[in-house]
Design a protein around this motif. Sequence first.
Motif, PDB file in Angstrom:
ATOM      1  N   TRP A 104       0.894  -1.035   0.052  1.00 17.14           N
ATOM      2  CA  TRP A 104       0.745   0.255  -0.437  1.00 17.14           C
ATOM      3  C   TRP A 104       1.012   0.724  -0.254  1.00 17.14           C
ATOM      4  N   GLY A 132       2.204   1.318  -2.870  1.00 21.98           N
ATOM      5  CA  GLY A 132       1.133   2.409  -4.251  1.00 21.98           C
ATOM      6  C   GLY A 132       0.506   3.633  -4.268  1.00 21.98           C
ATOM      7  N   LEU A 172       3.713   5.996  -5.838  1.00 24.18           N
ATOM      8  CA  LEU A 172       3.276   5.684  -6.954  1.00 24.18           C
ATOM      9  C   LEU A 172       3.134   6.943  -7.529  1.00 24.18           C
ATOM     10  N   SER A 173       1.064   6.623  -6.655  1.00 22.76           N
ATOM     11  CA  SER A 173       0.012   7.468  -7.485  1.00 22.76           C
ATOM     12  C   SER A 173       1.311   8.960  -7.103  1.00 22.76           C
ATOM     13  N   THR A 181       2.945  10.236  -9.812  1.00 23.67           N
ATOM     14  CA  THR A 181       1.552  10.419 -10.537  1.00 23.67           C
ATOM     15  C   THR A 181       1.437  11.940 -10.994  1.00 23.67           C
ATOM     16  N   LYS A 198       9.297   5.385 -11.500  1.00 22.36           N
ATOM     17  CA  LYS A 198       7.783   4.591 -11.346  1.00 22.36           C
ATOM     18  C   LYS A 198       7.888   3.225 -11.812  1.00 22.36           C
ATOM     19  N   PHE A 199       8.789   3.142 -12.791  1.00 24.85           N
ATOM     20  CA  PHE A 199       9.578   2.073 -13.427  1.00 24.85           C
ATOM     21  C   PHE A 199      10.770   0.806 -12.563  1.00 24.85           C
ATOM     22  N   VAL A 214       7.711  -0.041  -9.560  1.00 27.29           N
ATOM     23  CA  VAL A 214       7.105  -1.396 -10.072  1.00 27.29           C
ATOM     24  C   VAL A 214       8.271  -2.993  -9.690  1.00 27.29           C
ATOM     25  N   PHE A 237      -3.733   6.071 -13.475  1.00 29.13           N
ATOM     26  CA  PHE A 237      -4.042   6.017 -11.673  1.00 29.13           C
ATOM     27  C   PHE A 237      -4.829   4.501 -12.339  1.00 29.13           C
ATOM     28  N   LEU A 255      -2.003   1.698 -12.921  1.00 29.98           N
ATOM     29  CA  LEU A 255      -1.005   1.853 -11.315  1.00 29.98           C
ATOM     30  C   LEU A 255      -1.943   1.155 -10.047  1.00 29.98           C
ATOM     31  N   MET A 256      -3.773   1.546  -9.976  1.00 32.69           N
ATOM     32  CA  MET A 256      -4.100   0.713  -8.678  1.00 32.69           C
ATOM     33  C   MET A 256      -4.082  -0.737  -9.447  1.00 32.69           C
ATOM     34  N   LEU A 259      -1.493  -2.700  -7.758  1.00 31.15           N
ATOM     35  CA  LEU A 259      -1.225  -2.622  -6.227  1.00 31.15           C
ATOM     36  C   LEU A 259      -2.114  -3.626  -6.042  1.00 31.15           C
ATOM     37  N   ILE A 299       4.609  -0.904 -16.593  1.00 34.08           N
ATOM     38  CA  ILE A 299       5.401  -0.445 -16.347  1.00 34.08           C
ATOM     39  C   ILE A 299       5.901   0.320 -18.284  1.00 34.08           C
ATOM     40  N   ILE A 327       3.684   2.562 -18.164  1.00 35.57           N
ATOM     41  CA  ILE A 327       4.923   4.255 -17.264  1.00 35.57           C
ATOM     42  C   ILE A 327       5.380   4.551 -18.373  1.00 35.57           C
ATOM     43  N   PHE A 352       3.100   6.663 -21.396  1.00 34.34           N
ATOM     44  CA  PHE A 352       2.866   7.889 -20.314  1.00 34.34           C
ATOM     45  C   PHE A 352       3.704   8.773 -20.728  1.00 34.34           C
TER      46      PHE A 352
END
Lengths: 156, 247
Positions: free
Chosen positions: A74, A77, A80-81, A84, A111-112, A115, B46, B49-50, B53, B223, B226, B229
């Motif tokens: 979490w 996550g 990462l948000s 963004t 970010k890459f 992840v 987004f 991305l979620m 998760l 990815i 990512i 984008f």
Amino acid sequence: MPDTTHGKSERPRGLAGLFWQSSDRYFQLPKTYAETPSPTVKYENPLGRTVDRLGRLWVRLSSGDRHPTARFYWTVGIVLSVITALELWAYNWPFARVLVNPILLALSAVKFVMVIGFFMHLRFDHPLFRALFGFGLILAIAMSLSLLLLFFKLNG
Amino acid sequence: MWTFLGSECMFFGSLIATYLVYRNQSLKGPYPDEIIDVPITSVSTFVLLMSSLAMVLALNGIQRNMPRLGRFWTLMTAALGSVFLSFQVFEFHEFAQEGLTPRTNLFGTTFFTLTGFHGAHVTLGVVMLLLMAFVFSRSNREKLGLLLAVGGFFAVDVALLANWLEIITPLIGAPAYVIGVLGAAALVYGGYLLMAKPAAVTNVSTQAENLEITGLYWHFVDIVWIVIFTVVYLISANDGPPHGLAG
């Protein structure tokens, strides 16, 4: 980090000795509880205790046993948000537009890596997997850059 | 799987490089600055991305031998992936309305090839996730619940898109509302059936391994997006005609 495995090397002299750890790796955080050193072990460098505490905090957050906990995921996550959202903010940034593209690429790279490292748990996996994926990734980047250079050269 | 993903890096690397090589080379519009909508794509980014998760939470649930939790997050991942695909359908439709198709110009060709292949990967990922969720459902009650929930979700999704974008003529207006309401009812009832305590999974490590492999594929798709984008949307969104043609 204190010596937990071999204890073979000796502390080097001079500046290099300041941050020396007997594992021969500077500031490398432990990956699993199994690698978490005993708190009774003597620390060898000035920042050893602090670095080790941070390391153990990280491990507690990230590894239940072998795999990270839901709370850790979490956290990743949410980070990462936020990145963004930062990208969107940088996109609309009215000043110094020349800096925008490098900032966007840097944020995207962060970010890459996050992840791959945490969600794809490459950080916790066998180095062979890192090599297999890294080989393809490096080849892809090299190929893309070669193609771009070739075309820019052809187009003057 | 890691070897496959390494080869996929080269596949998408070549598509992204091709997009960049032909960037700013289109001799006629529409150009990116006329049609790309960054705020909408940010929302879909987004969502994807979620979904990543949700994917790790699903794996975490299965590894802790909590099949209901694992199945919930697996289905949530597939649902978020489907929402992402809906955004893509919406975007492609809007672009087509504005006059941009793969045949229009170099931007159209490279853009649709790159994002289209990515969308195909996401679609495959959604199918894999649904299969995994089916594997986690052992009793007939759970399987029926899963079929109803998944069918209901897609019925609502398709009805909304068809009605909004007016792309499927027989589904515009009243038929879309009927399908949407029926789909929502199936989704709710399927969800209720799925809340039953699942039978204990005996082969946890095999299930976890299968889900882990599916998850690696899903995160890879994330990815890739990512990079897309950043390169296609954020960096190229203000691209206009080539310098010689500007003005």
